[in-house]
Design a protein around this motif. Structure first.
Motif, PDB file in Angstrom:
ATOM      1  N   GLN B   2       0.895  -1.313  -0.019  1.00 45.76           N
ATOM      2  CA  GLN B   2      -0.004   0.099  -0.100  1.00 45.76           C
ATOM      3  C   GLN B   2       0.962   1.097   0.016  1.00 45.76           C
ATOM      4  OE1 GLN B   2      -2.369   0.632   3.344  1.00 45.76           O
ATOM      5  NE2 GLN B   2      -4.064   1.343   2.373  1.00 45.76           N
ATOM      6  N   GLU B   6      -2.756   7.569  -2.965  1.00 44.82           N
ATOM      7  CA  GLU B   6      -3.048   6.786  -4.113  1.00 44.82           C
ATOM      8  C   GLU B   6      -4.308   7.790  -4.695  1.00 44.82           C
ATOM      9  OE1 GLU B   6      -3.443   2.669  -4.023  1.00 44.82           O
ATOM     10  OE2 GLU B   6      -3.733   2.481  -5.963  1.00 44.82           O
ATOM     11  N   LYS B  30       0.478   6.911  -7.759  1.00 42.55           N
ATOM     12  CA  LYS B  30       0.791   6.587  -6.704  1.00 42.55           C
ATOM     13  C   LYS B  30       1.995   7.452  -6.161  1.00 42.55           C
ATOM     14  CE  LYS B  30      -0.672   1.915  -7.051  1.00 42.55           C
ATOM     15  NZ  LYS B  30      -0.211   0.511  -6.888  1.00 42.55           N
ATOM     16  N   GLY B  69      -4.346   4.905   3.651  1.00 39.49           N
ATOM     17  CA  GLY B  69      -5.220   3.968   3.803  1.00 39.49           C
ATOM     18  C   GLY B  69      -6.809   4.588   3.953  1.00 39.49           C
TER      19      GLY B  69
END
Ligand SMILES: Nc1ncnc2c1ncn2[C@@H]1O[C@H](COP(=O)(O)OP(=O)(O)O)[C@@H](O)[C@H]1O
Ligand SMILES: [Mg+2]
Lengths: 333, 259
Positions: B2, B6, B30, B69
């Motif tokens: 991860q 993003e 990214k 996240g």
């Protein structure tokens, strides 16, 4: 006349051309004073000539000199009335003292003097009325304008009402306001009489709109970037309003308030004439009804006083705006 | 794995007077922590729109942005923005402009007694302490832009977003501020996304250069990794073959005619 102008020219640095852009600040100010003075002199002269050619049923139309005489006579009236009031008070006190000497239980009272209101009294009443009406309008219009500017749904709901009520002459409201006030308002206050409240509400009804509309526009036209700054730093609503919205909108709010005060002052005179409420308007109406040879001169004094007061009110607003505004370099006029 | 930030399949459609206009589609990007990323592309292709979506000032109509996240859907000081025309509040002094942001960000996190020190520290970073009591209209464009950067940095953002921060400045001032930005970036190691239309600026400052295709429905045309040794020195790089190579890559993309 020509000689005077030549003299003025000679005292100016660029003698043969009226070049407004050049020159130091002092000569510029000097020039503008001279030009203003010349304008007034020319006006007085033309007034004098025109007045001597107009004959009314109340005699010749008053020229500058007659009006100046009336200023003196109004001043004398005022002083005489004040003297009477003083005498009246002294008499009462003497009489009370005498009574008390005879009968110690006597309930001594001082009755207020109820003489004929002088020109100065009427000016005071009008100023108080316009101030109060304007104050009421402002404390309603600014918060409402901010809400309308921030929330487009509320704006859409209120906007049609604004558009419909804005063009209504407040004089059309006057009978309704008079009836409502006399039905609902009870007061023994000497200042807040029914007539006073009626006039003040009428002033409020017309000075509401310019402030409301300008505040709304000022709030909606806050720089988008500044609003984004506020969103990024997650400024809470009250800080968003006080730190970002209000400072941006201050110039527009003041433009609106100045328009409001100016219309309020104009309307007040008309309302006082129409409703026979105390104030300068009533003074004019009474003189008109009175119809003596001095009346037109006295009315002219009132007209000039109304103009000067309106001018002074606007200057005061301008001073406040300078104090409040963050942008001290902005040219305010 | 991860990554830090993003963008996946980001697209946006504007509706102006019921005429739909699809400005962006399928933008994928990214970004690693500490990266310096430049967005470059022709005027009107949608660079600011991408930045505003990352900031949360615009809502993507397709796809989304994920930072550490978590999905991004509204503005937050963890994504500070330095605006193209500084966006300082004209009625607040330099100090107060930064202070307003710091007070908000510190709320409930750090004691109010530290506000003053932190504001001054950040003004110091951009060498603006000497003018801290001036109003924005009393200082030059370059100085205003520095204050804007100080305000951004003072929020200790996860990502610092800059929309053509030096676009309105003269070449000398711009070079000076670029050097300063490189110094700050190397000492704080923040993640930066910067929009530029200046090829040299992009190559000099960036770890990654994102090149956008021409709109409508703009997306990422090419991604260039700039592997130049840091600290970078503009004079030394002027004759560096690698630098010239990167520079030509970007120029070819922008003016090569295929886009
Ligand atoms: N709020 C908006 N409403 C409608 N169209 C917009 C809006 N913001 C940007 N656009 C359009 O999206 C496109 C990209 O704009 P922008 O991101 O500002 O370009 P740039 O790359 O120059 O920063 C332009 O065609 C612009 O007209
Ligand atoms: Mg842009």
């Amino acid at each position: 006349m020509e000689a005077i102008l030549n003299k003025i020219r000679l005292t100016l640095p660029s003698a043969n051309s009226f070049d407004f852009a050049s020159g130091s600040a002092i000569t510029k100010m000097f020039r503008s004073w001279i030009l203003a003075g010349t304008g007034i002199l020319v006006f007085l002269f033309m007034w004098h000539v025109a007045a001597s050619n107009i004959n009314t049923s109340l005699g010749q139309f008053p020229g500058p000199t007659q009006v100046w005489e009336q200023v003196g006579s109004l001043k004398a009236d005022y002083q005489r009335e004040k003297q009477r009031e003083r005498d009246f008070m002294v008499r009462q006190q003497e009489r009370n003292a005498e009574r008390l000497a005879v009968d110690p239980d006597y309930d001594a009272r001082i009755r207020p003097y109820t003489g004929r209101p002088t020109f100065v009294d009427q000016v005071q009443t009008s100023l108080l009325t316009v101030g109060f009406g304007f104050f009421i309008a402002t404390i309603i219009a600014i918060p409402l304008g901010i809400i309308c500017g921030l929330n487009s749904s509320i704006y859409s709901a209120i906007n049609p009402l604004i558009q419909v009520f804005k063009p209504v002459s407040p004089l059309a409201w006057l009978p309704l306001v008079t009836m409502v006030v006399s039905a609902l308002y009870v007061s023994d206050s000497e200042v807040f009489t029914k007539a006073f409240v009626t006039s003040a509400i009428t002033v409020s009804l017309c000075s509401l709109w310019p402030t409301l509309i300008n505040t709304t526009v000022g709030v909606t036209s806050v720089d988008k970037d500044l609003i984004n700054v506020s969103r990024v730093i997650q400024l809470p609503a009250h800080l968003h309003v006080t730190k970002i919205v209000l400072p941006s909108a201050v110039p527009m709010i003041f433009t609106g308030m100045r328009m409001s005060l100016a219309t309020g002052w104009m309307v007040l005179i008309a309302a006082e004439m129409l409703a026979q409420n105390p104030g300068l308007g009533k003074f004019i109406w009474d003189e008109f009804q009175n119809g003596s040879s001095d009346s037109l001169g006295r009315i002219m004094v009132a007209v000039i006083a109304i103009g000067l007061i309106g001018f002074a009110l606007d200057k005061i607003m301008l001073l406040i705006q300078r104090k409040v505004s963050w942008d001290k370099t902005a040219v305010l006029r | 794995m991860q990554c830090y930030l993003e963008l996946s399949n980001v697209g946006i459609e504007f509706n102006t007077n019921n005429v739909p206009f699809k400005a962006l589609s399928n933008v994928n990007l990214k970004v690693n922590k500490g990266d310096f990323v430049s967005l470059i592309g022709h005027s009107g292709c949608g660079k600011s729109t991408i930045l505003n979506i990352i900031a949360g000032l615009h809502q993507a109509t397709e796809g989304g942005v994920i930072l550490e996240g978590r999905q991004v859907d509204s503005p937050n000081p963890d994504r500070a923005v330095v605006f193209q025309n500084h966006a300082l509040l004209p009625w607040l002094t330099v100090y107060e402009n930064v202070e307003l942001a710091v007070k908000q960000v510190f709320k409930g996190r750090r004691p109010a007694s530290e506000v003053k020190g932190w504001v001054e520290h950040n003004l110091d970073l951009v060498s603006m302490t000497h003018a801290k009591d001036k109003l924005p209209h009393e200082i030059s464009g370059g100085m205003k832009q520095r204050v804007g950067i100080a305000r951004g940095l003072s929020m200790e953002p996860k990502v610092l977003l800059m929309d053509e921060p030096f676009g309105a400045l003269d070449a000398l001032t711009r070079a000076h501020l670029q050097d300063e930005l490189m110094r700050i970036h190397s000492s704080l190691n923040n993640t930066v996304i910067m929009i530029t239309h200046d090829v040299d600026e992009a190559v000099l400052l960036s770890d990654k250069i994102v090149m956008l295709t021409v709109g409508p429905e703009a997306s990422i045309g090419e991604l260039l990794e700039v592997n130049l040794e840091r600290p970078r020195d503009r004079l030394a790089l002027a004759d560096d073959t690698a630098y010239i190579g990167y520079r030509n890559d970007v120029l070819r993309f922008l003016y090569g005619g295929t886009h």
